[in-house]
Write a protein that holds these residues in place. Structure first.
Motif, PDB file in Angstrom:
ATOM      1  N   LYS A 100      -1.116 -10.227   5.936  1.00 37.24           N
ATOM      2  CA  LYS A 100      -1.330 -11.666   6.010  1.00 37.24           C
ATOM      3  C   LYS A 100      -1.458 -12.286   4.612  1.00 37.24           C
ATOM      4  N   ILE A 101      -1.127 -11.495   3.610  1.00 40.19           N
ATOM      5  CA  ILE A 101      -1.173 -11.959   2.222  1.00 40.19           C
ATOM      6  C   ILE A 101       0.226 -11.870   1.635  1.00 40.19           C
ATOM      7  N   THR A 102       0.691 -12.974   1.047  1.00 36.08           N
ATOM      8  CA  THR A 102       2.023 -13.014   0.433  1.00 36.08           C
ATOM      9  C   THR A 102       1.900 -13.493  -0.991  1.00 36.08           C
ATOM     10  N   ILE A 103       2.547 -12.769  -1.900  1.00 34.43           N
ATOM     11  CA  ILE A 103       2.560 -13.145  -3.313  1.00 34.43           C
ATOM     12  C   ILE A 103       3.942 -13.691  -3.622  1.00 34.43           C
ATOM     13  N   GLY A 148       5.977  -2.968  -0.903  1.00 33.17           N
ATOM     14  CA  GLY A 148       5.608  -4.067  -0.021  1.00 33.17           C
ATOM     15  C   GLY A 148       6.794  -4.530   0.801  1.00 33.17           C
ATOM     16  N   ASN A 149       6.591  -5.566   1.578  1.00 39.35           N
ATOM     17  CA  ASN A 149       7.678  -6.231   2.289  1.00 39.35           C
ATOM     18  C   ASN A 149       8.266  -7.269   1.352  1.00 39.35           C
ATOM     19  N   ALA A 207       6.148 -15.232   4.809  1.00 36.78           N
ATOM     20  CA  ALA A 207       4.686 -15.213   4.765  1.00 36.78           C
ATOM     21  C   ALA A 207       4.079 -15.149   6.164  1.00 36.78           C
ATOM     22  N   ASN A 208       4.818 -15.642   7.143  1.00 33.30           N
ATOM     23  CA  ASN A 208       4.366 -15.603   8.532  1.00 33.30           C
ATOM     24  C   ASN A 208       4.797 -14.342   9.258  1.00 33.30           C
ATOM     25  N   GLY A 209       5.338 -13.393   8.508  1.00 37.52           N
ATOM     26  CA  GLY A 209       5.696 -12.100   9.103  1.00 37.52           C
ATOM     27  C   GLY A 209       7.033 -12.061   9.800  1.00 37.52           C
TER      28      GLY A 209
END
Length: 214
Positions: A100-103, A148-149, A207-209
């Motif tokens: 739930k964290i996006t950089i 990461g994704n 960011a919302n997966g």
């Protein structure tokens, strides 16, 4: 709600410690190099003003919790990334799930984000690198290792961003989700100075997966 890095982490850590449900999704936004050495209202001679506040506003309107700050001075990308890693670790420790964290980083901010990916080495975090990979990066910046994704966004008319598939293939982390988007705005490197839907919308989806975006 735009909150500076340290203040934002302290706020959310306190919130979750008090028993609040932490279903929010968070975006760390790292801006481009020009804004490091210029004021918010100053214009780039070719690309105009960096619309920093407007970019943050687009993320906020989508429901994402934005953690960001205007960097000042020509900061060292790796050293700054180390500080961001500390903030992310604090957020995770407070109860936020890594996915739930996006950089998100544009240009130099994208390189900082790549260092965050390398240093924190968490395959469940989300990253969006925008106009921040060049063909010679593997030779010139060999210490970056993607984890990461990862969504890589670049512009066809921009010499400062190309496909990063070689970096992904050379990275040792098991990357479950990797996608690239080539834009064709004709704006060169200037596309990232504005909150264009062409890159804002896929960033919000990531960011919302939503890793299966078309």
């Amino acid at each position: 709600m735009k909150i500076s890095l340290l203040t934002g982490i302290l706020f959310y850590s306190t919130l979750f410690a008090c028993g609040n449900k932490n279903d929010d999704r968070f975006v760390f936004f790292l801006h481009n190099r020009f804004l490091e050495t210029h004021e918010l209202e100053e214009s780039h001679p070719d690309f105009g003003r960096t619309e920093y506040k407007e970019i943050l506003s687009e993320f906020e309107k989508s429901g994402l919790k934005v953690i960001s700050e205007k960097r000042n001075g020509n900061v060292n990308a790796r050293e700054y990334a180390q500080e961001v890693v500390k903030q992310i670790d604090s957020l995770i420790s407070s109860g936020v799930e890594p996915n739930k964290i996006t950089i998100v980083g544009t240009s130099k901010g994208g390189y900082i984000a790549q260092y965050v990916s390398t240093l924190i080495n968490n395959p469940n975090l989300n990253f969006v690198f925008i106009a921040s990979y060049r063909e010679n990066d593997i030779q010139n910046i060999p210490d970056i290792n993607y984890c990461g994704n990862i969504l890589n966004i670049f512009e066809k008319s921009d010499p400062y961003g190309v496909s990063a598939i070689k970096r992904k293939e050379n990275s040792t982390c098991d990357i479950e989700n990797f996608k690239e988007i080539e834009l064709n705005t004709g704006m060169g490197h200037g596309f990232l100075f504005k909150p264009l839907k062409e890159w804002i919308e896929p960033t919000i989806q990531w960011a919302n997966g939503n890793y299966e975006m078309e």
